[in-house]
Design an enzyme around this catalytic site. Structure first.
Site, PDB file in Angstrom:
ATOM      1  N   LYS A  25       9.154 -33.626 -26.339  1.00  0.00           N
ATOM      2  CA  LYS A  25       8.197 -32.717 -26.973  1.00  0.00           C
ATOM      3  C   LYS A  25       8.920 -31.630 -27.775  1.00  0.00           C
ATOM      4  O   LYS A  25      10.000 -31.188 -27.407  1.00  0.00           O
ATOM      5  CB  LYS A  25       7.333 -32.066 -25.879  1.00  0.00           C
ATOM      6  CG  LYS A  25       6.319 -31.093 -26.413  1.00  0.00           C
ATOM      7  CD  LYS A  25       5.311 -30.671 -25.375  1.00  0.00           C
ATOM      8  CE  LYS A  25       4.361 -29.656 -25.986  1.00  0.00           C
ATOM      9  NZ  LYS A  25       3.716 -30.205 -27.209  1.00  0.00           N
ATOM     10  N   LYS A  65      15.603 -30.565 -26.949  1.00  0.00           N
ATOM     11  CA  LYS A  65      16.367 -31.717 -27.443  1.00  0.00           C
ATOM     12  C   LYS A  65      17.623 -31.264 -28.196  1.00  0.00           C
ATOM     13  O   LYS A  65      18.735 -31.701 -27.889  1.00  0.00           O
ATOM     14  CB  LYS A  65      15.536 -32.551 -28.422  1.00  0.00           C
ATOM     15  CG  LYS A  65      14.352 -33.255 -27.828  1.00  0.00           C
ATOM     16  CD  LYS A  65      13.591 -34.000 -28.892  1.00  0.00           C
ATOM     17  CE  LYS A  65      12.923 -33.107 -29.919  1.00  0.00           C
ATOM     18  NZ  LYS A  65      11.923 -32.206 -29.327  1.00  0.00           N
ATOM     19  N   LYS A 117      12.256 -29.871 -38.250  1.00  0.00           N
ATOM     20  CA  LYS A 117      12.803 -28.528 -38.047  1.00  0.00           C
ATOM     21  C   LYS A 117      14.237 -28.418 -38.560  1.00  0.00           C
ATOM     22  O   LYS A 117      14.730 -27.342 -38.841  1.00  0.00           O
ATOM     23  CB  LYS A 117      12.781 -28.170 -36.549  1.00  0.00           C
ATOM     24  CG  LYS A 117      11.469 -27.569 -36.087  1.00  0.00           C
ATOM     25  CD  LYS A 117      11.632 -26.847 -34.766  1.00  0.00           C
ATOM     26  CE  LYS A 117      11.512 -27.831 -33.603  1.00  0.00           C
ATOM     27  NZ  LYS A 117      11.848 -27.203 -32.306  1.00  0.00           N
ATOM     28  N   ASP A 122       6.576 -35.399 -30.583  1.00  0.00           N
ATOM     29  CA  ASP A 122       5.166 -35.017 -30.406  1.00  0.00           C
ATOM     30  C   ASP A 122       4.256 -36.131 -30.894  1.00  0.00           C
ATOM     31  O   ASP A 122       3.152 -36.304 -30.412  1.00  0.00           O
ATOM     32  CB  ASP A 122       4.881 -33.721 -31.171  1.00  0.00           C
ATOM     33  CG  ASP A 122       5.753 -32.590 -30.681  1.00  0.00           C
ATOM     34  OD1 ASP A 122       6.721 -32.236 -31.385  1.00  0.00           O
ATOM     35  OD2 ASP A 122       5.480 -32.090 -29.578  1.00  0.00           O
TER      36      ASP A 122
HETATM   37  N1  LIG Z   1      18.402 -25.005 -20.497  1.00  0.00           N
HETATM   38  C1  LIG Z   1      17.958 -24.024 -21.305  1.00  0.00           C
HETATM   39  N2  LIG Z   1      18.008 -22.742 -20.880  1.00  0.00           N
HETATM   40  C2  LIG Z   1      17.549 -21.746 -21.669  1.00  0.00           C
HETATM   41  N3  LIG Z   1      17.026 -21.913 -22.900  1.00  0.00           N
HETATM   42  C3  LIG Z   1      16.947 -23.164 -23.362  1.00  0.00           C
HETATM   43  C4  LIG Z   1      17.403 -24.279 -22.613  1.00  0.00           C
HETATM   44  N4  LIG Z   1      17.199 -25.389 -23.358  1.00  0.00           N
HETATM   45  C5  LIG Z   1      16.638 -24.990 -24.510  1.00  0.00           C
HETATM   46  N5  LIG Z   1      16.484 -23.651 -24.525  1.00  0.00           N
HETATM   47  C6  LIG Z   1      15.890 -22.847 -25.601  1.00  0.00           C
HETATM   48  O1  LIG Z   1      14.601 -23.351 -25.888  1.00  0.00           O
HETATM   49  C7  LIG Z   1      14.358 -23.309 -27.293  1.00  0.00           C
HETATM   50  C8  LIG Z   1      13.952 -24.684 -27.799  1.00  0.00           C
HETATM   51  O2  LIG Z   1      15.023 -25.549 -27.660  1.00  0.00           O
HETATM   52  P1  LIG Z   1      15.344 -26.659 -28.763  1.00  0.00           P
HETATM   53  O3  LIG Z   1      16.572 -27.363 -28.325  1.00  0.00           O
HETATM   54  O4  LIG Z   1      15.363 -26.074 -30.127  1.00  0.00           O
HETATM   55  O5  LIG Z   1      14.075 -27.598 -28.608  1.00  0.00           O
HETATM   56  P2  LIG Z   1      13.690 -28.913 -29.426  1.00  0.00           P
HETATM   57  O6  LIG Z   1      14.890 -29.332 -30.201  1.00  0.00           O
HETATM   58  O7  LIG Z   1      13.277 -29.882 -28.394  1.00  0.00           O
HETATM   59  O8  LIG Z   1      12.551 -28.528 -30.313  1.00  0.00           O
HETATM   60  C9  LIG Z   1      15.638 -22.787 -27.926  1.00  0.00           C
HETATM   61  O9  LIG Z   1      15.484 -21.418 -28.214  1.00  0.00           O
HETATM   62  C10 LIG Z   1      16.694 -22.964 -26.868  1.00  0.00           C
HETATM   63  O10 LIG Z   1      17.705 -21.988 -26.916  1.00  0.00           O
HETATM   64 MG   LIG Z   2      15.128 -29.550 -32.165  1.00  0.00          MG
END
Ligand SMILES: Nc1ncnc2c1ncn2[C@@H]1O[C@H](COP(=O)(O)OP(=O)(O)O)[C@@H](O)[C@H]1O
Ligand SMILES: [Mg+2]
Ligand SMILES: Nc1ncnc2c1ncn2[C@@H]1O[C@H](COP(=O)(O)OP(=O)(O)O)[C@@H](O)[C@H]1O
Ligand code: SF4
Ligand SMILES: [Mg+2]
Lengths: 263, 263
Positions: free
Chosen positions: B10, B15, B41, B125
């Site tokens: 999601k 990710k 993104k 998603d």
């Molecule tokens: N294990 C974790 N602990 C703290 N913050 C996290 C963790 N994993 C992800 N985040 C935070 O959550 C947010 C979304 O993560 P992201 O990797 O960009 O998600 P996605 O790529 O799935 O959209 C980011 O701000 C990231 O720093």
């Molecule tokens: Mg991402």
């Protein structure tokens, strides 16, 4: 004069919760209301009908010539409910269910009935294919975006406003569905004005809303005298009376990042 | 023998954070690594390159015949980075950027270079159009799904496993990126076995990960001796050594709801 509104926002942000509760308010006020779920999750109307209703896509698998009563189900206080549904993931366009559902409802003359309010609950993680139909095809005149103060939901809101701009549609406002994160009101206030819109209303985070959902009911139905219901009353009213909109000015990704960082 | 893995989940689940940090581990171990962002993104590689790199879609607007160096950028410890990008919201398919990027890299023979690891970071998603390409076109042999114990992310994980099943692909495992919600480990453990897979590894929620991100770095780079880095080390190793997979058994929506409710 039918009020036709589309509610967009990131998956999980609270669109269905918002849509079902304001629809419940309109129904309580005696307004003839149609709710159309345009999210493959197909659960917008679950708390209005007390359970999940068959989706248009699934109904069409068994019945090539469905009537209105095969697609539209009556819920709380006579609200009429439709779930578009979606094709199987991995096959074709996830938004295809919305396109199909709109065509069917059109052919059955549902849109020429004199509803007071029609509300579309639309997935907003991607604004493409069927998911842009409510905007593109003028099924909705007004669009509201549900967001919290979290970066992910603001990113989605910004993306949705790009879609609105591209499709020459109008943004009526932001609905702040609070997550309770730090500086939330301030962040969303400033974000809204940066993209040339305003906050139309705010719903506080509340356990009562989730408890009602577990019971497949809106908080408006289950806790009619609660503060939560009063909040939805105010939001429903503000949306109904609001006749303004703007052309959004979405931010570049880097600008959005910088904006968020300073909080 | 190139390890080609796709990471789904999601939006906002973690990710990119997971992908960039395990890529950093592989690079530290001297493995020739390619990271391909397949999320509109376009920020998967930001912490590897220290800033956002140009996307394939945007590069093609100015340059009809891009070379490898116009599309692939070197990041931390020589990791090679690509961002597909996406078309403007509201226009065509959001996943179109992935389709275009894959074709371009294919034509430039990037996939015939002897990478040790290729990692795809894919929006989950919706599993349609371009977003199903890494699975459909066999660009990836293995798929891992990132989830937390929250309903929304499990719903997405279940949906993704439907896509995997439909596309006759394989599910290698679940990566638990903790949000710290109640009964999280138990919920994700049970969910995993219900869909016929297992948890391959777990990353705890940590502020250090977010602090590193604000500095456009992975925690592996910025806090090399931290427990957080050790966690990514273990996860990267477990993923690398894991050669098992299964055909997922996704749950009906109602069954997933019931399952979640009992916690
Ligand atoms: N294990 C974790 N602990 C703290 N913050 C996290 C963790 N994993 C992800 N985040 C935070 O959550 C947010 C979304 O993560 P992201 O990797 O960009 O998600 P996605 O790529 O799935 O959209 C980011 O701000 C990231 O720093
Ligand atoms: Mg991402
Ligand atoms: N204001 C709120 N307070 C507490 N919980 C909320 C609130 N709004 C939404 N939720 C909960 O968040 C979850 C996601 O909401 P939902 O309306 O299904 O999101 P969406 O339709 O945008 O995917 C639901 O479990 C819902 O009960
Ligand atoms: S248009 Fe959007 S919903 Fe349709 S296939 Fe492409 S990404 Fe999926
Ligand atoms: Mg919903």
């Amino acid at each position: 004069m039918t009020k036709k509104i589309a509610i967009y926002g990131k998956g999980g942000i609270g669109k269905s919760t918002t849509v079902s509760n304001i629809a419940a308010i309109y129904a309580k006020q005696g307004l003839k209301t149609l709710v159309i779920g345009c999210d493959p999750k197909a659960d917008t109307t679950r708390t209005l009908c007390g359970k999940r209703i068959p989706t248009v896509v699934n109904t069409l698998k068994e019945n090539k010539k469905p009537e209105k009563e095969d697609l539209i189900f009556k819920g709380y206080n006579g609200i009429q409910c439709v779930e578009s549904g979606g094709p199987e993931p991995g096959i074709g366009c996830a938004g295809r269910g919305v396109i199909v559902a709109m065509k069917r409802l059109e052919n059955l003359d549902v849109f020429s009935e004199n509803f007071d309010v029609i509300i579309y609950d639309v997935l907003g993680d991607v604004v493409c294919g069927g998911f842009s139909v409510p905007l593109r095809e003028k099924y909705a005149d007004e669009t509201f975006i549900v967001t919290s103060g979290e970066y992910m939901s603001l990113y989605a809101a910004n993306n949705i406003s790009r879609g609105i701009l591209k499709l020459k549609s109008k943004l009526s406002g932001i609905i702040l569905n609070s997550k309770g994160t730090s500086n939330e009101d301030e962040i969303v206030q400033e974000f809204s004005s940066l993209i040339n819109t305003k906050i139309i209303g705010k719903i506080n985070r509340s356990e009562l809303i989730q408890i009602s959902e577990l019971d497949a009911k809106t908080v408006v139905e289950k806790y009619a005298d609660s503060d939560e219901t009063k909040e939805y009353e105010k939001l429903a009213q503000d949306i109904l009376n609001y006749n303004n909109y703007s052309t959004p000015t979405p931010l570049d990704d880097e600008v959005l990042e910088e904006f968020f960082k300073k909080f």
